[in-house]
Design a protein around this motif. Structure first.
Motif, short mmCIF file in Angstrom:
data_model
loop_
_atom_site.label_atom_id
_atom_site.label_comp_id
_atom_site.label_asym_id
_atom_site.label_seq_id
_atom_site.Cartn_x
_atom_site.Cartn_y
_atom_site.Cartn_z
N LEU B 63 33.60 32.15 -52.65
CA LEU B 63 33.93 30.83 -52.44
C LEU B 63 35.68 30.95 -52.12
N GLY B 66 36.74 32.88 -49.30
CA GLY B 66 36.17 32.60 -48.05
C GLY B 66 36.77 32.77 -46.78
N ALA B 67 38.38 32.52 -46.91
CA ALA B 67 39.15 32.86 -45.95
C ALA B 67 38.90 34.26 -45.23
N ARG B 70 35.17 36.72 -41.60
CA ARG B 70 35.33 36.37 -40.19
C ARG B 70 34.76 35.37 -39.50
N PHE B 72 31.93 33.63 -41.23
CA PHE B 72 31.21 32.89 -42.43
C PHE B 72 32.22 31.80 -43.09
N ASP B 73 31.80 30.68 -43.16
CA ASP B 73 32.77 29.71 -44.15
C ASP B 73 32.33 30.21 -45.57
N ALA B 74 32.94 29.69 -46.60
CA ALA B 74 32.76 29.96 -47.94
C ALA B 74 31.50 29.79 -48.39
N GLU B 75 30.94 28.70 -48.17
CA GLU B 75 29.77 28.12 -48.67
C GLU B 75 28.44 28.94 -47.98
N THR B 76 28.66 29.11 -46.52
CA THR B 76 27.63 29.98 -45.91
C THR B 76 27.70 31.05 -46.61
N ASP B 106 29.09 40.32 -42.27
CA ASP B 106 30.32 39.77 -41.71
C ASP B 106 30.83 40.67 -40.59
N LYS B 122 22.62 30.79 -38.91
CA LYS B 122 23.11 29.54 -39.46
C LYS B 122 22.43 28.37 -39.69
N TYR B 138 23.70 23.34 -51.91
CA TYR B 138 23.74 24.75 -51.56
C TYR B 138 22.78 25.61 -52.31
#
Lengths: 556, 213
Positions: B63, B66-67, B70, B72-76, B106, B122, B138
């Motif tokens: 989390l 997350g940034a 490349r 995925f967002d942090a929650e995914t 990723d 996703k 989540y």
């Protein structure tokens, strides 16, 4: 040493030979013809990879097909079991590596010679109704000198003995050290009164012809050899062809037609070059070594007013009699570490069942060897182990099982006969195309009932061997519903004396086209017992010699 | 040899035995992941990967970091890490988390040709989240027992089958693809990553020599 001047021929110059394909057969013939002084243009649709390009990369090779190519790379194929079905598009059906050296680059290296019986079995055993089971126009003794040439010029490791078919010279390299999986096989076989012996392999056990011995990394089957110990065309024949100064190798060339003139002679081979531009190489003669699926496709694509059913196909046999070889596999777990993932796939073979006794009620035969269940691949094993052994597929138990199974597993595999049938064939798919617009290879295939019975017989025999070997958790299977693809692509331009029932004569020359030759798995009349590459290479040495002789006598 | 064993050793298992060498493997991998696309070599060699996630930090760190992913967002990422961790858990030895399976994912899904596969993945995750308790958002927020129950209910779905495939691929593939960090996959199964051996390879061939067979 003087630098070799590599030739660069004009496409408008009539070279002596164009050879299509650089694999087990094409590499050998290119070497034989160019060293004999003939000018040769050698066309290959893939790249010229080298040892340094090869890695133990399961993700790239096994799961993304970077060596074999499939639908993902723009080369879909289609499959159906019966001619009445509509073929379904598949990632791949007939499998082969697309690169200089062809599949000899990534094959397992198992290198059994055919035996005398393979060439005369229809006479000895009797023909089989509903099949095209027949004798070869040549015998084992015709081919023996060329088997020996392969042994020495290509490089084979093995141990001569009473188990061998007749041989005129010993193996150049001693056999590979025995693996644990084959100790288990050997002990079980001996307890059953059988005669296991060191498996002949096209992998060097010690330096030979300037190449090093095997380092036993375990990544043979499906992988390129990173030390050049595997005796592929890539590292044995192609370098000699290029060093002759008479052979130009053109990679990334996709052939789509062999043109003929009004006299019925082949004149040029048409292909897309590396830049995508259409080229046509003129030649005095053409040799197709594109494999048992690509060679018939090319002939069928080369139809013309003069050859409405495809080139060299007056017999109607181009593409027919496709034979895959059958197989069975049984695996089990042993108390101590087997570590079968190390070294070459197989180091012992049992050939006591080369010909099953007719009393079993069906035709067939084969050989048995010991292996690692997943070719030794870590990812492949982790994917396969739980569904195979019936153990938990995820979670801590899965993990604990894997930790034990990988090193403790061994497999005994059966490699068996396939009968030639007109209904098992390669044709042009009517709708699916590859990225060049060529019709996709359409495979129609259903194993003959005797072939399935043979697989079952070997499956049951290897279950018994596993039990005697002391395995637990014995599981296995065979292709009980028929195979839907393979890498052994045999019989589709069969050799024979009768132009009505065969495509090429006993010298690999097309019956219909005097200056067209085919030599690869398609030439085989019968399937052998599951390891065809040695015979393909021996046929290629023989064809190369005969073609060169005919050329010198102006008889092409 | 029981009938059960016959059934267990499905075509899938058989096909996996031979991989490239025996073509039945190609029809066994007909889940949506395998339908298209190759991994672009170039993109894999230019990676700059964040530090290894430790077991205790796994989802939380994802989390926070997350940034750095490349695709995925942090929650995914946190949910996928949690799912992979139930397939190959961290117990007395490292598991999917330490292997860096999320970085494998990723890496491969950054390949443009895998866009539709990534979308399917996703989508599959969203369908899984719809099965969470009413107050849940989540997957990673569930405790391990709840996670296992939910995954068991989804064992036959293409999403879970694909996640199992990817978790194994990420644990055992070459480290150059982002996973199998510190070769934890190889260590798990006792695969010595030496690339060269000389006999004896194992117990039985050593015994063979010792007995003079």
């Amino acid at each position: 040493m003087a630098e070799v001047a590599f030739p660069s021929f004009s496409t408008r110059e009539e070279v002596d030979f164009v050879i299509v394909g650089t694999g087990a057969a094409g590499g050998v013939i290119a070497k034989e013809l160019s060293v004999a002084g003939h000018s040769v243009v050698l066309l290959e649709q893939g790249p010229h990879l080298q040892a340094s390009d090869f890695h133990h990369d399961e993700w790239a090779y096994d799961h993304n097909l970077e060596l074999t190519w499939g639908r993902s790379q723009g080369y879909p194929q289609t499959f159906r079991k019966f001619e009445s079905d509509v073929a379904e598009e598949r990632e791949m059906v007939c499998g082969y590596a697309h690169n200089v050296g062809g599949s000899s680059m990534h094959f397992s290296g198992n290198f059994w010679r055919f035996r005398p019986i393979d060439f005369i079995e229809a006479s000895v055993r009797g023909t089989i109704a509903g099949t095209n089971f027949s004798d070869w126009p040549i015998t084992y003794s015709d081919l023996e000198p060329y088997y020996t040439k392969v042994d020495w010029e290509v490089g084979v490791s093995g141990l001569q003995g009473s188990w061998d078919p007749p041989r005129s010279r010993e193996y150049p390299c001693p056999p590979m050290p025995i693996k644990g999986s084959d100790v288990l096989l050997e002990r079980a076989a001996k307890a059953m009164g059988l005669n296991p012996y060191p498996a002949p392999v096209a992998i060097l056990s010690q330096p030979h012809n300037g190449r090093p011995g095997c380092i036993h990394c375990g990544f043979c089957n499906g992988y390129g050899c990173e030390v050049n110990a595997k005796s592929s065309s890539l590292v044995t024949m192609i370098p000699l062809a290029l060093a002759s100064g008479n052979c130009e190798l053109r990679t990334h060339c996709t052939v789509h037609r062999v043109d003929t003139n009004e006299k019925g002679r082949a004149t040029e081979v048409v292909y897309w070059g590396a830049d995508g531009v259409v080229q046509a190489q003129r030649a005095k003669a053409v040799v197709l070594c594109a494999n048992g699926s690509e060679t018939p496709r090319l002939l069928l694509m080369s139809e013309s007013a003069q050859h409405p059913d495809g080139l060299a196909n007056s017999s109607g046999m181009v593409g027919k009699n496709l034979m895959f070889n059958g197989y069975s596999t049984v695996m089990g777990l042993f108390d101590e570490p087997v570590n079968a993932y190390k070294s070459v796939p197989a180091t012992r073979v049992v050939h006591d069942f080369y010909e099953l006794d007719p009393s079993v009620g069906f035709y067939g035969g084969g050989g048995i060897d010991g292996r690692h269940p997943s070719r030794g691949t870590p990812m492949g094993f982790a994917l396969m182990a739980a569904p195979a052994f019936g153990t938990p597929a995820w979670g801590s138990d899965f993990k604990a099982d894997l930790a034990y199974q990988f090193a403790h597993a061994a497999a005994f595999d059966g490699h068996t006969t396939s009968l030639p049938l007109s209904t098992n064939n390669i044709t042009l798919d009517p709708t699916v195309k590859d990225k060049f617009g060529r019709p996709a290879i359409r495979t129609t295939y259903m194993d003959h009932p005797d072939d399935i019975e043979t697989m079952r017989w070997f499956y049951e025999k290897t279950v018994e061997m596993m039990q005697i070997a002391g395995a637990s958790n014995i599981v296995g299977d065979y292709e009980r519903d028929g195979q839907e693809g393979n890498v052994h692509l045999l019989g589709t331009c069969r050799m024979g004396n009768d132009p009505d029932s065969s495509v090429i004569d006993a010298t690999n020359r097309a019956h219909d086209v005097p200056n067209l030759f085919m030599c690869d798995g398609s030439s085989l009349v019968t399937s052998g017992r599951g390891q065809p590459t040695m015979t393909i290479m021996a046929l290629a040495f023989r064809a190369g010699e005969l073609i060169s002789r005919a050329a010198r006598r102006n008889e092409i | 040899m029981s009938r059960r064993h016959d059934n267990i050793c499905t075509r899938f298992a058989l096909s996996q035995l031979y991989g490239v060498s025996r073509l039945s493997v190609f029809r066994s991998r007909r889940n949506f992941l395998m339908d298209s696309a190759v991994v672009a070599k170039g993109s894999l060699l230019t990676l700059s990967l964040p530090a290894i996630l430790s077991a205790c930090q796994r989802s939380q760190l994802a989390l926070e970091q997350g940034a750095e992913f490349r695709v995925f967002d942090a929650e995914t990422a946190a949910d996928l890490i949690a799912i992979a961790a139930r397939i190959i858990p961290t117990d007395d030895t490292p598991g999917a988390t330490e292997a860096g399976v999320i970085y494998f994912l990723d890496t491969i899904f950054d390949e443009p040709k895998r866009a539709s596969q990534l979308a399917s993945l996703k989508e599959g995750l969203l369908t899984l989240r719809e099965q969470l308790p009413p107050d849940g958002r989540y997957f990673y927020e569930l405790d391990e027992k709840q996670q296992d129950l939910l995954l068991s209910d989804n064992e036959q779905t293409p999403f879970f089958v694909t996640m199992r495939f990817l978790t194994i691929a990420g644990t055992f593939s070459l480290p150059m693809y982002g996973g199998n960090r510190n070769k934890v996959g190889y260590q798990l199964i006792g695969y010595e990553d030496r690339g060269a051996w000389w006999p004896p390879y194992g117990f039985y061939d050593a015994d063979h020599v010792e007995r003079g067979e």
